[in-house]
Design a protein around this motif. Structure first.
Motif, PDB file in Angstrom:
ATOM      1  N   ASN A  77     -27.607  -0.201 -51.346  1.00 41.91           N
ATOM      2  CA  ASN A  77     -28.575  -1.266 -51.584  1.00 41.91           C
ATOM      3  C   ASN A  77     -28.743  -1.413 -53.088  1.00 41.91           C
ATOM      4  OD1 ASN A  77     -29.253  -1.742 -48.810  1.00 41.91           O
ATOM      5  ND2 ASN A  77     -30.312   0.210 -48.854  1.00 41.91           N
ATOM      6  N   ILE A  78     -28.434  -2.596 -53.585  1.00 44.57           N
ATOM      7  CA  ILE A  78     -28.542  -2.856 -55.016  1.00 44.57           C
ATOM      8  C   ILE A  78     -29.336  -4.138 -55.240  1.00 44.57           C
ATOM      9  CG2 ILE A  78     -26.424  -1.653 -55.653  1.00 44.57           C
ATOM     10  CD1 ILE A  78     -25.002  -4.321 -55.720  1.00 44.57           C
ATOM     11  N   THR A  79     -29.810  -4.303 -56.438  1.00 43.47           N
ATOM     12  CA  THR A  79     -30.497  -5.524 -56.836  1.00 43.47           C
ATOM     13  C   THR A  79     -29.609  -6.241 -57.840  1.00 43.47           C
ATOM     14  OG1 THR A  79     -32.642  -4.486 -56.512  1.00 43.47           O
ATOM     15  CG2 THR A  79     -32.595  -6.460 -57.872  1.00 43.47           C
ATOM     16  N   LEU A  92     -22.111   2.696 -58.785  1.00 43.88           N
ATOM     17  CA  LEU A  92     -21.210   1.630 -59.230  1.00 43.88           C
ATOM     18  C   LEU A  92     -21.342   1.306 -60.709  1.00 43.88           C
ATOM     19  CD1 LEU A  92     -21.639  -0.822 -56.227  1.00 43.88           C
ATOM     20  CD2 LEU A  92     -19.876   0.918 -56.569  1.00 43.88           C
ATOM     21  N   GLY A  93     -22.305   1.911 -61.375  1.00 42.87           N
ATOM     22  CA  GLY A  93     -22.513   1.620 -62.790  1.00 42.87           C
ATOM     23  C   GLY A  93     -23.027   0.204 -62.980  1.00 42.87           C
ATOM     24  N   LEU A 148     -17.082  -9.476 -57.795  1.00 44.56           N
ATOM     25  CA  LEU A 148     -17.920  -8.402 -58.329  1.00 44.56           C
ATOM     26  C   LEU A 148     -17.059  -7.285 -58.893  1.00 44.56           C
ATOM     27  CD1 LEU A 148     -20.760  -7.844 -55.686  1.00 44.56           C
ATOM     28  CD2 LEU A 148     -20.942  -8.943 -57.916  1.00 44.56           C
ATOM     29  N   ARG A 149     -17.534  -6.700 -59.996  1.00 47.73           N
ATOM     30  CA  ARG A 149     -16.872  -5.541 -60.601  1.00 47.73           C
ATOM     31  C   ARG A 149     -17.913  -4.519 -60.995  1.00 47.73           C
ATOM     32  NH1 ARG A 149     -11.655  -6.049 -62.089  1.00 47.73           N
ATOM     33  NH2 ARG A 149     -10.795  -8.129 -62.054  1.00 47.73           N
ATOM     34  N   GLY A 150     -17.614  -3.273 -60.645  1.00 51.77           N
ATOM     35  CA  GLY A 150     -18.430  -2.140 -61.053  1.00 51.77           C
ATOM     36  C   GLY A 150     -17.482  -0.986 -61.340  1.00 51.77           C
ATOM     37  N   THR A 151     -18.021   0.186 -61.635  1.00 49.79           N
ATOM     38  CA  THR A 151     -17.185   1.350 -61.895  1.00 49.79           C
ATOM     39  C   THR A 151     -16.475   1.749 -60.603  1.00 49.79           C
ATOM     40  OG1 THR A 151     -18.749   2.079 -63.564  1.00 49.79           O
ATOM     41  CG2 THR A 151     -17.190   3.725 -62.743  1.00 49.79           C
ATOM     42  N   GLN A 205     -23.671 -16.323 -62.978  1.00 44.30           N
ATOM     43  CA  GLN A 205     -23.272 -14.929 -63.153  1.00 44.30           C
ATOM     44  C   GLN A 205     -24.215 -14.037 -62.346  1.00 44.30           C
ATOM     45  OE1 GLN A 205     -20.620 -13.866 -65.283  1.00 44.30           O
ATOM     46  NE2 GLN A 205     -20.179 -16.038 -65.476  1.00 44.30           N
ATOM     47  N   LEU A 206     -23.693 -12.917 -61.892  1.00 41.50           N
ATOM     48  CA  LEU A 206     -24.505 -11.895 -61.245  1.00 41.50           C
ATOM     49  C   LEU A 206     -24.456 -10.635 -62.092  1.00 41.50           C
ATOM     50  CD1 LEU A 206     -23.358 -12.297 -57.537  1.00 41.50           C
ATOM     51  CD2 LEU A 206     -25.586 -12.895 -58.466  1.00 41.50           C
ATOM     52  N   SER A 207     -25.566  -9.902 -62.135  1.00 39.23           N
ATOM     53  CA  SER A 207     -25.578  -8.644 -62.881  1.00 39.23           C
ATOM     54  C   SER A 207     -26.566  -7.683 -62.240  1.00 39.23           C
ATOM     55  CB  SER A 207     -25.934  -8.876 -64.342  1.00 39.23           C
ATOM     56  OG  SER A 207     -27.236  -9.415 -64.449  1.00 39.23           O
TER      57      SER A 207
END
Length: 129
Positions: free
Chosen positions: A57-59, A74-75, A93-96, A66-68
């Motif tokens: 669960n992320i915000t 996931l960093g 989407l991109r994360g670690t 853009q999304l951030s």
């Protein structure tokens, strides 16, 4: 006098649900004309089958197409948004250690159902906060 007051109260009681329903529908999105993901904060549930299969669960904040956001696993998460039409958006989407291409399909309530490419049957959503 008492009869007219009683009649007025009964009429108000009968009309209250209709007025409440009309007020609820005025806040709904017109997804067929939606050209951008509404700006704001979204509570997003993702199933990370490519990592460990556990839901996360992320915000995410949506602004200027853009999304951030940030997540301990996931960093820093960044996302690009492209409108497909009729309330459907392609999100990258991109994360670690995490990269995903998704379709966000908006409902009139503002909730978005998220479908991954390829779709592995994940149950993912984005709920406006």
């Amino acid at each position: 006098m008492k009869t007219s007051i009683l009649s007025l109260l009964m009429l108000a009681a009968c009309l209250a649900p209709v007025c409440a329903q009309k007020a609820a529908t005025t806040k709904q999105l017109d997804v067929l004309t939606l050209e951008a993901i509404p700006e704001g904060r979204y509570a997003v549930t993702l199933e990370l089958k490519q990592l460990d299969g556990k839901p996360v669960n992320i915000t995410l904040d949506s602004k200027d197409s853009q999304l951030s956001g940030k997540d301990p696993r996931l960093g820093e998460i960044k996302g690009r948004i492209q409108s497909i039409g009729n309330g459907v958006f392609m999100v990258q989407l991109r994360g670690t250690g995490y990269v995903a291409t998704q379709f966000w399909v908006f409902q009139p309530s503002g909730l978005a159902m998220i479908k991954e490419i390829p779709d592995r049957g994940e149950k993912q959503t984005a709920v406006p906060q």
